[in-house]
Motif scaffolding. Structure first.
Motif, PDB file in Angstrom:
ATOM      1  N   ALA A 541      16.839  -4.104  11.724  1.00  0.00           N
ATOM      2  CA  ALA A 541      16.634  -2.778  12.323  1.00  0.00           C
ATOM      3  C   ALA A 541      16.235  -1.764  11.251  1.00  0.00           C
ATOM      4  CB  ALA A 541      17.902  -2.329  13.046  1.00  0.00           C
ATOM      5  N   LEU A 542      16.902  -1.837  10.097  1.00  0.00           N
ATOM      6  CA  LEU A 542      16.609  -0.912   8.997  1.00  0.00           C
ATOM      7  C   LEU A 542      15.179  -1.115   8.486  1.00  0.00           C
ATOM      8  CD1 LEU A 542      17.558   1.215   6.926  1.00  0.00           C
ATOM      9  CD2 LEU A 542      18.387  -0.674   5.508  1.00  0.00           C
ATOM     10  N   LEU A 543      14.774  -2.378   8.289  1.00  0.00           N
ATOM     11  CA  LEU A 543      13.431  -2.667   7.785  1.00  0.00           C
ATOM     12  C   LEU A 543      12.358  -2.231   8.788  1.00  0.00           C
ATOM     13  CD1 LEU A 543      14.036  -6.210   6.227  1.00  0.00           C
ATOM     14  CD2 LEU A 543      13.599  -4.079   4.997  1.00  0.00           C
ATOM     15  N   GLN A 546      11.955   1.516   8.500  1.00  0.00           N
ATOM     16  CA  GLN A 546      11.217   1.863   7.282  1.00  0.00           C
ATOM     17  C   GLN A 546       9.723   1.605   7.462  1.00  0.00           C
ATOM     18  OE1 GLN A 546      13.121  -0.482   4.239  1.00  0.00           O
ATOM     19  NE2 GLN A 546      14.700   1.046   3.829  1.00  0.00           N
ATOM     20  N   LEU A 547       9.395   0.504   8.128  1.00  0.00           N
ATOM     21  CA  LEU A 547       7.992   0.180   8.363  1.00  0.00           C
ATOM     22  C   LEU A 547       7.338   1.209   9.282  1.00  0.00           C
ATOM     23  CD1 LEU A 547       5.715  -1.867   7.864  1.00  0.00           C
ATOM     24  CD2 LEU A 547       6.508  -3.130   9.879  1.00  0.00           C
ATOM     25  N   ARG A 548       8.080   1.658  10.344  1.00  0.00           N
ATOM     26  CA  ARG A 548       7.550   2.668  11.255  1.00  0.00           C
ATOM     27  C   ARG A 548       7.263   3.967  10.509  1.00  0.00           C
ATOM     28  NH1 ARG A 548       9.168   6.902  13.870  1.00  0.00           N
ATOM     29  NH2 ARG A 548      11.304   6.730  13.093  1.00  0.00           N
ATOM     30  N   GLU A 549       8.173   4.378   9.633  1.00  0.00           N
ATOM     31  CA  GLU A 549       8.000   5.609   8.852  1.00  0.00           C
ATOM     32  C   GLU A 549       6.776   5.504   7.935  1.00  0.00           C
ATOM     33  OE1 GLU A 549      11.631   6.197   6.787  1.00  0.00           O
ATOM     34  OE2 GLU A 549      12.778   6.799   8.579  1.00  0.00           O
ATOM     35  N   GLN A 550       6.557   4.324   7.350  1.00  0.00           N
ATOM     36  CA  GLN A 550       5.406   4.150   6.452  1.00  0.00           C
ATOM     37  C   GLN A 550       4.087   4.187   7.226  1.00  0.00           C
ATOM     38  OE1 GLN A 550       6.443   0.527   4.454  1.00  0.00           O
ATOM     39  NE2 GLN A 550       7.851   1.528   3.035  1.00  0.00           N
ATOM     40  N   PHE A 551       4.091   3.615   8.443  1.00  0.00           N
ATOM     41  CA  PHE A 551       2.891   3.704   9.277  1.00  0.00           C
ATOM     42  C   PHE A 551       2.572   5.157   9.625  1.00  0.00           C
ATOM     43  CE2 PHE A 551       3.416  -0.843  11.091  1.00  0.00           C
ATOM     44  CZ  PHE A 551       2.518  -1.335  10.138  1.00  0.00           C
TER      45      PHE A 551
END
Length: 572
Positions: A541-543, A546-551
């Motif tokens: 869930a954490l990863l 983080q991926l959504r924020e980077q997108f």
């Protein structure tokens, strides 16, 4: 070496390389290396000769019961007569050969070169044996004359030293090089007011090796014909420990394995309680090289270090003209050309060396391996660098040869190396270690080993090392020690344990299950990951967040770039 000594050598390398690199405008690396290495050679043999002269002078003057060299002052009527007798005695060739120091005639000594190069062309230098004046023609001629005199006085170097004149280097550039070497003290080095413990042999040997490496880089792919990265050579030597017996390299290049072997003896002298100079007498060096230039470089490399050697009567093809047909060596080490295609001759079809199968005509990998096994004595050990394909290829009989080697229990250890270790190729490489006797007992160098029958050690070293620069990877001393210690612990039953992702002791039955493929990664498995205590669902869930924020950040930056380009009149 301590930090001060390392800094001294680095600055020395830079200084001398900058001086030598001035020739690049006139000559390419393949040619100007002969000029530079020839001068380094002259400097070294002259320094070693003068060092022996100083030692002899002290021995002549020292009176003791056990000093066979003593020259009694009372046997002469005057100081002048005594000094004259001593000077004559210092020119006796046998005093130098008994100490394995090359005899350097007066016209070839560095002080002679230094004093004569500044003279005008046509100046009288000395008189020859017939009393005729010898006049200076050019600086390159003076250097050639020195090299020829050394060759004439030392039969082992006959035909080895290259002429400098043929490269047509201007006198002022040669004088600059001679002055650069002259202004550096190789015998009594100091750095920042501190006297260093480095010997002249260590310093000049280091400079010679550094220049070989630099020329390899400058020449690109062709440079690799005579230079194997120092860290790989050191790793093999540390693993084999060849400090006694006959050592052989059938693809010797510039002799890097022999040099590293000599350093190995020096570095382990205190640890193993022996005298390094005495131990060297128990080593015999044999080598072969097909390239005439590289063959000469290797001989010069040995001469610089005072190593006795047998490189055959001439440069020659190892397969077609074996210069040591009757040799059975205690240790065989080599870095032959990878995947060499143009090597086969029909005269090799039924060769006695192909005991485990005829090698493919378009790839010499298993020809090198079997040639080395042929020259290995029953209790000996060998190591060679090959491309990774040698561990798994099944084409053109390679798989069958590898199967025979495993079934006959000749393979002792396989080491997978990281990429980017070589200056001249990006082909991934590995090291094969083989022996004809795994029963245990004392090895040729006196090391006690356990029985390893039916076992092969696999080491995956691909994660070791560091990026020395943008393109070249290198091993640290700790990396080399780690791999060597693992190998020795396994050989000697010294608390060896398999380590997932790094090393594994496999049985022949396990290797058979893998169809006799010898790639270490198949056996060592994956490294164990450390458990950080976070449940998988929470970590996922954490990863994902983080991926959504980077997108989102990527979308924002893209929109901003488009706005900025639009403001400049560019449509995106």
């Amino acid at each position: 070496m301590n930090t001060t000594e390392q800094q001294f050598l680095k600055e020395l390398d830079d200084k001398l390389w900058k001086a030598a690199d001035k020739l690049r405008a006139n000559l390419d690396a393949a040619n100007y290396k002969h000029v530079v290495l020839g001068l380094i050679f002259l400097k070294y043999v002259s320094d070693a000769f003068e060092e022996r002269q100083r030692e002899l002078r002290e021995l002549f003057q020292h009176d003791s019961d056990d000093n066979i060299y003593h020259l009694p002052r009372e046997d002469f009527d005057s100081d002048n007569e005594y000094q004259q007798a001593m000077d004559e005695e210092l020119e006796v060739l046998d005093y130098y050969r008994e100490a394995n120091v090359f005899w350097v005639p007066k016209e070839a000594r560095w002080n002679t070169l230094k004093s004569k190069v500044a003279l005008p062309t046509g100046s009288v230098l000395w008189q020859d044996a017939n009393g005729n004046d010898v006049k200076l023609r050019s600086v390159s001629w003076l250097i050639d004359n020195a090299l020829e005199a050394i060759e004439h006085s030392n039969p082992k170097l006959k035909g080895i030293l290259n002429s400098i004149s043929r490269f047509q280097v201007e006198d002022d550039k040669l004088i600059g090089l001679i002055n650069s070497f002259s202004n550096t003290s190789f015998s009594t080095p100091e750095y920042q007011g501190q006297k260093l413990s480095l010997q002249s042999k260590d310093i000049l040997g280091h400079v010679y090796e550094y220049f070989l490496g630099q020329f390899a880089l400058a020449e690109g792919k062709q440079g690799g014909q005579y230079y194997t990265p120092k860290s790989i050579v050191s790793l093999i030597v540390e693993m084999l420990e060849p400090y006694s017996g006959r050592v052989y390299d059938p693809a010797m290049g510039s002799g890097g394995f022999f040099v590293s072997n000599d350093k190995f003896i020096e570095e382990h002298a205190k640890e193993w309680h022996y005298d390094a100079a005495e131990q060297r007498k128990h080593i015999s060096v044999y080598g072969q090289e097909s390239n005439p230039t590289t063959w000469r470089l290797a001989a010069m490399n040995m001469a610089i270090r005072g190593l006795d050697f047998n490189f055959g009567k001439k440069n020659a093809d190892t397969f077609l003209n074996d210069q040591h047909p009757d040799l059975r060596a205690d240790f065989v080490m080599a870095n032959p050309p990878f995947n060499m295609k143009d090597w086969w001759s029909e005269s090799l079809a039924d060769d006695a060396r192909w005991k485990y199968g005829t090698p493919p005509k378009n790839n010499a990998n298993f020809a090198w391996l079997q040639h080395m096994l042929y020259h290995l004595r029953p209790a000996g050990s060998m190591a060679l660098l090959l491309s990774n394909g040698s561990m798994s290829s099944n084409t053109n009989n390679e798989g069958e040869i590898r199967k025979r080697l495993v079934e006959e229990d000749l393979v002792e250890c396989m080491v997978a190396l990281p990429g980017q270790l070589f200056t001249n190729t990006q082909i991934p490489a590995c090291i094969w270690f083989l022996t004809k006797d795994k029963t245990g007992g004392l090895s040729p160098n006196g090391v006690k080993k356990r029985s390893r029958k039916g076992e092969v050690l696999f080491i995956d070293a691909r994660q070791l090392g560091y990026m020395k620069d943008r393109v070249i990877r290198d091993f640290t001393a700790d990396d080399i020690a780690k791999v060597a210690d693992t190998f020795h612990a396994w050989q000697r039953d010294e608390n060896y344990e398999d380590v997932a992702g790094y090393c594994k002791s496999a049985t022949l039955a396990e290797i058979q299950k893998h169809d006799f493929v010898l790639t270490p990664g198949r056996y060592v498995g994956a490294a164990e990951l450390e458990d950080d205590g976070v449940p998988f669902a929470d970590k996922m869930a954490l990863l994902t967040e983080q991926l959504r924020e980077q997108f989102n950040e990527s979308d924002r930056l893209e929109a901003e770039i488009k706005r900025n380009l639009g403001g400049l009149g560019y449509e995106v």
